[in-house]
Design a protein around this motif. Structure first.
Motif, PDB file in Angstrom:
ATOM      1  N   ALA A  99       0.915  -1.120  -0.286  1.00  0.00           N
ATOM      2  CA  ALA A  99       0.093   0.098   0.059  1.00  0.00           C
ATOM      3  C   ALA A  99       0.829   1.195   0.010  1.00  0.00           C
ATOM      4  O   ALA A  99       1.476   1.495   0.945  1.00  0.00           O
ATOM      5  CB  ALA A  99      -0.827  -0.102   1.241  1.00  0.00           C
ATOM      6  N   GLY A 100       1.214   1.869  -1.031  1.00  0.00           N
ATOM      7  CA  GLY A 100       2.030   2.998  -1.294  1.00  0.00           C
ATOM      8  C   GLY A 100       3.345   2.633  -1.881  1.00  0.00           C
ATOM      9  O   GLY A 100       3.537   1.778  -2.683  1.00  0.00           O
ATOM     10  N   ASN A 101       4.399   3.552  -1.343  1.00  0.00           N
ATOM     11  CA  ASN A 101       5.708   3.480  -2.089  1.00  0.00           C
ATOM     12  C   ASN A 101       6.853   2.933  -1.165  1.00  0.00           C
ATOM     13  O   ASN A 101       6.698   3.212   0.073  1.00  0.00           O
ATOM     14  CB  ASN A 101       6.087   4.918  -2.580  1.00  0.00           C
ATOM     15  CG  ASN A 101       5.229   5.362  -3.563  1.00  0.00           C
ATOM     16  OD1 ASN A 101       5.315   4.814  -4.649  1.00  0.00           O
ATOM     17  ND2 ASN A 101       4.531   6.699  -3.213  1.00  0.00           N
ATOM     18  N   MET A 102       7.373   1.929  -1.689  1.00  0.00           N
ATOM     19  CA  MET A 102       8.579   1.347  -0.911  1.00  0.00           C
ATOM     20  C   MET A 102       9.509   0.923  -1.762  1.00  0.00           C
ATOM     21  O   MET A 102       9.572  -0.096  -2.151  1.00  0.00           O
ATOM     22  CB  MET A 102       8.193   0.555   0.179  1.00  0.00           C
ATOM     23  CG  MET A 102       9.047  -0.068   1.147  1.00  0.00           C
ATOM     24  SD  MET A 102       8.377  -0.963   2.580  1.00  0.00           S
ATOM     25  CE  MET A 102       8.216  -2.477   1.857  1.00  0.00           C
ATOM     26  N   LEU A 103      10.416   1.736  -2.521  1.00  0.00           N
ATOM     27  CA  LEU A 103      11.083   1.402  -3.588  1.00  0.00           C
ATOM     28  C   LEU A 103      12.310   0.662  -2.861  1.00  0.00           C
ATOM     29  O   LEU A 103      13.065   1.026  -1.869  1.00  0.00           O
ATOM     30  CB  LEU A 103      11.793   2.638  -4.345  1.00  0.00           C
ATOM     31  CG  LEU A 103      10.794   3.064  -5.261  1.00  0.00           C
ATOM     32  CD1 LEU A 103      11.453   4.587  -5.993  1.00  0.00           C
ATOM     33  CD2 LEU A 103      10.470   2.254  -6.591  1.00  0.00           C
TER      34      LEU A 103
ATOM     35  N   TYR B  35      14.883   8.158   2.011  1.00  0.00           N
ATOM     36  CA  TYR B  35      15.911   7.205   1.777  1.00  0.00           C
ATOM     37  C   TYR B  35      16.954   7.682   2.272  1.00  0.00           C
ATOM     38  O   TYR B  35      17.490   8.697   2.312  1.00  0.00           O
ATOM     39  CB  TYR B  35      15.880   6.961   0.195  1.00  0.00           C
ATOM     40  CG  TYR B  35      14.699   6.383  -0.309  1.00  0.00           C
ATOM     41  CD1 TYR B  35      13.497   7.144  -0.721  1.00  0.00           C
ATOM     42  CD2 TYR B  35      14.511   5.103  -0.645  1.00  0.00           C
ATOM     43  CE1 TYR B  35      12.361   6.545  -1.255  1.00  0.00           C
ATOM     44  CE2 TYR B  35      13.479   4.612  -1.237  1.00  0.00           C
ATOM     45  CZ  TYR B  35      12.266   5.316  -1.609  1.00  0.00           C
ATOM     46  OH  TYR B  35      11.169   4.574  -2.133  1.00  0.00           O
ATOM     47  N   PHE B  45      15.349   2.332   1.805  1.00  0.00           N
ATOM     48  CA  PHE B  45      14.020   2.807   2.316  1.00  0.00           C
ATOM     49  C   PHE B  45      13.989   3.206   3.804  1.00  0.00           C
ATOM     50  O   PHE B  45      14.254   2.253   4.420  1.00  0.00           O
ATOM     51  CB  PHE B  45      12.866   2.105   1.752  1.00  0.00           C
ATOM     52  CG  PHE B  45      11.656   2.616   2.168  1.00  0.00           C
ATOM     53  CD1 PHE B  45      11.042   1.737   3.159  1.00  0.00           C
ATOM     54  CD2 PHE B  45      10.924   3.532   1.475  1.00  0.00           C
ATOM     55  CE1 PHE B  45       9.696   2.003   3.540  1.00  0.00           C
ATOM     56  CE2 PHE B  45       9.703   4.098   1.983  1.00  0.00           C
ATOM     57  CZ  PHE B  45       9.126   3.275   2.859  1.00  0.00           C
ATOM     58  N   GLU B  48       7.568   6.189   4.705  1.00  0.00           N
ATOM     59  CA  GLU B  48       6.748   6.845   3.625  1.00  0.00           C
ATOM     60  C   GLU B  48       5.544   7.535   4.621  1.00  0.00           C
ATOM     61  O   GLU B  48       4.989   6.711   5.336  1.00  0.00           O
ATOM     62  CB  GLU B  48       6.220   6.119   2.675  1.00  0.00           C
ATOM     63  CG  GLU B  48       5.174   6.765   1.603  1.00  0.00           C
ATOM     64  CD  GLU B  48       4.130   6.068   0.987  1.00  0.00           C
ATOM     65  OE1 GLU B  48       4.138   4.590   1.370  1.00  0.00           O
ATOM     66  OE2 GLU B  48       3.362   6.466  -0.007  1.00  0.00           O
ATOM     67  N   ARG B  55       2.918   5.319   6.262  1.00  0.00           N
ATOM     68  CA  ARG B  55       2.218   4.108   5.805  1.00  0.00           C
ATOM     69  C   ARG B  55       3.181   2.902   5.280  1.00  0.00           C
ATOM     70  O   ARG B  55       2.660   1.866   5.302  1.00  0.00           O
ATOM     71  CB  ARG B  55       1.697   4.747   4.153  1.00  0.00           C
ATOM     72  CG  ARG B  55       0.750   3.757   3.280  1.00  0.00           C
ATOM     73  CD  ARG B  55       0.082   4.305   2.198  1.00  0.00           C
ATOM     74  NE  ARG B  55       0.917   5.114   1.272  1.00  0.00           N
ATOM     75  CZ  ARG B  55       0.205   5.611   0.108  1.00  0.00           C
ATOM     76  NH1 ARG B  55      -1.054   5.338   0.043  1.00  0.00           N
ATOM     77  NH2 ARG B  55       0.894   6.263  -0.820  1.00  0.00           N
TER      78      ARG B  55
END
Lengths: 115, 114
Positions: A99-103, B35, B45, B48, B55
């Motif tokens: 759910a969302g961003n986690m590169l 990051y 990371f 976020e 999240r």
């Protein structure tokens, strides 16, 4: 957890040579794929991205990448490099299940183009 | 549109101190990610934020924390600094939609811990 590997840590090419940088990821589900570039002294910039559809995607400055799902690969290519392409290149993955961003980034490939 | 901005750009602290870094996202972007970039560990990371809520969270100790304000600006805080916290801290913003989101990065804050 996902992981990304870039096989070449350092690449040296002469101008006009062709470039291919390898990127493999480990994740069983659907992913969004990215290539970012970091020119000397500059911040990370997006080169290209793949979400779905045509597995061959074109980006800025003549770069393209091909997503091969069966090989979990997203290799970056350029037919003819220029001295200005000297930079560090990063492959990155974002799992669609998140759910969302986690590169998750690969270790990067430093490209040096000799004039 | 203005890009992602980060302040300060450079920071020198000593061990044991704490530090706060700031990030202003691209206008209209509601997601901000942080990051850490080091020569040894690469890009990792941290966390976020989206609509003022964390999240996602990476694998960093609790000394690393963050928050997001109602205007989407974000801050990250590192308490009890260690030498190993020396790094380039990057902020990235995106619209925040699930599934097909693209992050745009700022220039980073280079933190040196002495």
């Amino acid at each position: 957890a996902q992981s990304v590997s870039q096989h070449n840590h350092h690449v040296i090419l002469s101008e006009a040579a062709s470039l291919e940088l390898g990127c493999n990821y480990s994740y069983g589900g659907t992913v969004n794929l990215f290539w970012y570039v970091q020119y000397p002294g500059q911040h990370l910039q997006l080169l290209l991205k793949y979400f779905s559809g045509d597995p061959l995607v074109k980006g800025i400055k003549g770069f393209e990448a091909e997503f091969i799902k069966s090989k979990f690969s997203f290799n970056l290519r350029k037919p003819s490099v220029q001295w200005s392409d000297t930079a560090e290149y990063f492959c990155a993955v974002n799992a669609r299940g998140n759910a969302g961003n986690m590169l998750t980034f690969g270790g990067g490939t430093r490209l040096m183009v000799k004039p | 549109k203005a890009g992602v901005t980060q302040t300060p750009r450079y920071l020198i602290k000593t061990r044991g101190q704490q530090v706060t870094l700031s990030c202003s996202p691209i206008s209209g972007h509601r997601s901000v990610s942080w990051y850490q970039q080091t020569p040894g560990q690469g890009l990792q990371f941290l966390f976020e934020y989206f609509s003022e809520t964390q999240r996602n969270k990476g694998n960093f100790p609790g000394r690393f924390s963050g928050r997001q304000f109602s205007n989407s600006r974000s801050e990250m805080n590192v308490s009890t600094l260690e030498l190993g916290d020396s790094a380039l801290y990057l902020c990235a913003s995106s619209l925040g939609d699930r599934g097909t989101d693209t992050q745009y990065f700022g220039p980073g804050t280079r933190l040196t811990v002495l």
